[in-house]
Design a protein around this motif. Structure first.
Motif, PDB file in Angstrom:
ATOM      1  N   THR A 253       0.822  -1.207   0.000  1.00  0.00           N
ATOM      2  CA  THR A 253       0.000   0.000   0.000  1.00  0.00           C
ATOM      3  C   THR A 253       0.861   1.264   0.000  1.00  0.00           C
ATOM      4  O   THR A 253       0.354   2.346  -0.282  1.00  0.00           O
ATOM      5  N   GLY A 254       2.141   1.120   0.301  1.00  0.00           N
ATOM      6  CA  GLY A 254       3.055   2.262   0.242  1.00  0.00           C
ATOM      7  C   GLY A 254       3.740   2.407  -1.104  1.00  0.00           C
ATOM      8  O   GLY A 254       4.530   3.334  -1.310  1.00  0.00           O
ATOM      9  N   GLY A 255       3.453   1.507  -2.037  1.00  0.00           N
ATOM     10  CA  GLY A 255       4.043   1.588  -3.367  1.00  0.00           C
ATOM     11  C   GLY A 255       5.421   0.961  -3.439  1.00  0.00           C
ATOM     12  O   GLY A 255       5.857   0.245  -2.527  1.00  0.00           O
ATOM     13  N   PHE A 256       6.121   1.247  -4.533  1.00  0.00           N
ATOM     14  CA  PHE A 256       7.427   0.659  -4.799  1.00  0.00           C
ATOM     15  C   PHE A 256       8.361   1.720  -5.374  1.00  0.00           C
ATOM     16  O   PHE A 256       7.911   2.630  -6.076  1.00  0.00           O
ATOM     17  N   THR A 257       9.636   1.575  -5.085  1.00  0.00           N
ATOM     18  CA  THR A 257      10.609   2.457  -5.711  1.00  0.00           C
ATOM     19  C   THR A 257      10.797   2.034  -7.167  1.00  0.00           C
ATOM     20  O   THR A 257      10.433   0.920  -7.563  1.00  0.00           O
ATOM     21  N   ARG A 258      11.397   2.917  -7.948  1.00  0.00           N
ATOM     22  CA  ARG A 258      11.654   2.608  -9.357  1.00  0.00           C
ATOM     23  C   ARG A 258      12.583   1.397  -9.475  1.00  0.00           C
ATOM     24  O   ARG A 258      12.381   0.509 -10.307  1.00  0.00           O
ATOM     25  N   ASP A 259      13.608   1.343  -8.628  1.00  0.00           N
ATOM     26  CA  ASP A 259      14.550   0.224  -8.677  1.00  0.00           C
ATOM     27  C   ASP A 259      13.877  -1.092  -8.302  1.00  0.00           C
ATOM     28  O   ASP A 259      14.225  -2.152  -8.825  1.00  0.00           O
ATOM     29  N   ALA A 260      12.903  -1.016  -7.386  1.00  0.00           N
ATOM     30  CA  ALA A 260      12.184  -2.224  -7.003  1.00  0.00           C
ATOM     31  C   ALA A 260      11.395  -2.780  -8.189  1.00  0.00           C
ATOM     32  O   ALA A 260      11.340  -3.993  -8.401  1.00  0.00           O
ATOM     33  N   ARG A 261      10.785  -1.896  -8.959  1.00  0.00           N
ATOM     34  CA  ARG A 261      10.036  -2.343 -10.133  1.00  0.00           C
ATOM     35  C   ARG A 261      10.979  -2.945 -11.182  1.00  0.00           C
ATOM     36  O   ARG A 261      10.634  -3.935 -11.840  1.00  0.00           O
ATOM     37  N   LEU A 262      12.146  -2.369 -11.337  1.00  0.00           N
ATOM     38  CA  LEU A 262      13.129  -2.926 -12.266  1.00  0.00           C
ATOM     39  C   LEU A 262      13.578  -4.311 -11.812  1.00  0.00           C
ATOM     40  O   LEU A 262      13.774  -5.211 -12.629  1.00  0.00           O
ATOM     41  N   GLU A 263      13.733  -4.484 -10.511  1.00  0.00           N
ATOM     42  CA  GLU A 263      14.131  -5.785  -9.972  1.00  0.00           C
ATOM     43  C   GLU A 263      13.071  -6.840 -10.278  1.00  0.00           C
ATOM     44  O   GLU A 263      13.395  -7.975 -10.653  1.00  0.00           O
ATOM     45  N   ALA A 264      11.812  -6.476 -10.153  1.00  0.00           N
ATOM     46  CA  ALA A 264      10.729  -7.418 -10.458  1.00  0.00           C
ATOM     47  C   ALA A 264      10.708  -7.750 -11.940  1.00  0.00           C
ATOM     48  O   ALA A 264      10.465  -8.906 -12.323  1.00  0.00           O
ATOM     49  N   ASP A 265      10.961  -6.767 -12.782  1.00  0.00           N
ATOM     50  CA  ASP A 265      10.974  -6.996 -14.228  1.00  0.00           C
ATOM     51  C   ASP A 265      12.075  -7.971 -14.630  1.00  0.00           C
ATOM     52  O   ASP A 265      11.932  -8.715 -15.610  1.00  0.00           O
ATOM     53  N   ARG A 266      13.180  -7.966 -13.888  1.00  0.00           N
ATOM     54  CA  ARG A 266      14.319  -8.828 -14.227  1.00  0.00           C
ATOM     55  C   ARG A 266      14.171 -10.252 -13.699  1.00  0.00           C
ATOM     56  O   ARG A 266      14.974 -11.117 -14.020  1.00  0.00           O
ATOM     57  N   SER A 267      13.140 -10.499 -12.904  1.00  0.00           N
ATOM     58  CA  SER A 267      12.989 -11.806 -12.274  1.00  0.00           C
ATOM     59  C   SER A 267      12.721 -12.900 -13.306  1.00  0.00           C
ATOM     60  O   SER A 267      11.961 -12.709 -14.258  1.00  0.00           O
ATOM     61  N   ASN A 268      13.333 -14.084 -13.084  1.00  0.00           N
ATOM     62  CA  ASN A 268      13.078 -15.232 -13.947  1.00  0.00           C
ATOM     63  C   ASN A 268      11.720 -15.869 -13.653  1.00  0.00           C
ATOM     64  O   ASN A 268      11.174 -16.593 -14.476  1.00  0.00           O
TER      65      ASN A 268
END
Length: 307
Positions: A253-268
């Motif tokens: 509910t507090g959202g995500f940082t930009r780097d956190a979203r990039l980390e999720a995008d890179r996940s296998n």
């Protein structure tokens, strides 16, 4: 062009629009072109961060180089007022800020206080410009003009409703947020359960296509109910705890940082990040299928509108 000229030009360019819609559109353009001047106080709302940015116009309008039909006014921003820091009455009056309306001196003062900006208060007016929502003072609009009950008005009311639902979600306890997430997944057609209390390795809610939990995929949900944004370490730790065949769902509910979203995008392993805005919109989309237990946590009322 005068307001009347803008109204007639818009009506000519959009002959199928209703008279109320033409009046609304012409008024917004006239506000932007004529009423906003250098030094005018402005506010724009960001639903992603739930903040009202406050500042002043620093120059005349100009045509955007990115879009030939977009026009911009330069603004110097002084601070941001969190929606969560405002009194309930002020939040209700501001809404999502997507239509033209006058706000009181008291609400302007609350915005300035929450943003920590001295001497900004007054009696401004909210104005839409180039897709943004801004507050304009010293408006010369005739307040007797009718407001159109058209698509723009319906969209504005819907967005205001979304913001009010977000306020209610933030008032929930952490365990209620987990239960709400499990209920959302059930409404989307999954069998879900909340894991037992204690160290869960990022597995707050488990959802599967079948009641026995034998079919794939297994959706593993981590639920963080706090105001701070989740960063890369939290997302990396969550992904590290997923197993082959899992699908990750991280609700914050507090959202995500930009780097956190990039980390999720890179996940296998497929991972979906859902912030407060995403969650509320998903919940409203499936509310007709939400069970009574979940509705008790976050009840909604359908509002009907003339077609």
């Amino acid at each position: 062009m005068s307001y009347e000229q803008l109204r007639d030009a818009h009506a000519l360019a959009h002959p199928t629009e209703s008279a109320a819609s033409v009046i609304s559109a012409a008024s917004q353009v006239h506000h932007f072109l004529a009423d906003m001047t250098e030094g005018t106080r402005v506010v724009t709302y960001d639903p992603g961060t739930r903040e009202y940015l406050i500042g002043r116009v620093t120059g005349d309008w100009y045509e955007s180089t990115d879009d030939e039909v977009s026009y911009v006014r330069p603004v110097q921003w002084y601070g941001a007022a969190s929606r969560d820091a405002l009194p309930t009455d002020a939040r209700a009056r501001l809404g999502a800020g997507t239509t033209i309306f006058r706000i009181s001196e008291e609400v302007a003062a609350e915005l300035a206080r929450a943003a920590g900006v001295q001497g900004w208060g007054g009696a401004p007016q909210v104005q839409r410009t180039s897709g943004d929502v801004q507050v304009v003072e010293n408006s010369r609009v005739d307040e007797t003009q009718p407001v159109g009950l058209d698509d723009d008005a319906r969209a504005a009311s819907a967005e205001d409703g979304i913001e009010r639902i977000k306020d209610r979600v933030l008032d929930l306890e952490w365990d209620q947020m987990e239960a709400l997430t499990a209920g959302l997944l059930r409404a989307m057609g999954y069998y879900s359960r909340i894991t037992a209390r204690g160290p869960d390795g990022g597995r707050d809610v488990i959802a599967t296509p079948d009641a026995l939990g034998l079919e794939s995929p297994h959706i593993v949900a981590e639920v963080k109910h706090r105001k701070s944004a989740m960063g890369t370490p939290e997302i990396r730790s969550f992904i590290g705890g997923l197993r082959p065949g899992d699908r990750g769902l991280y609700v914050s509910t507090g959202g995500f940082t930009r780097d956190a979203r990039l980390e999720a995008d890179r996940s296998n392993i497929p991972v979906r990040l859902i912030d407060l805005d995403d969650f509320v919109r998903l919940y409203t989309d499936v509310y007709d299928r939400v069970d009574e237990e979940t509705r008790a946590l976050l009840p909604l009322v359908r509002i009907w509108w003339p077609a």
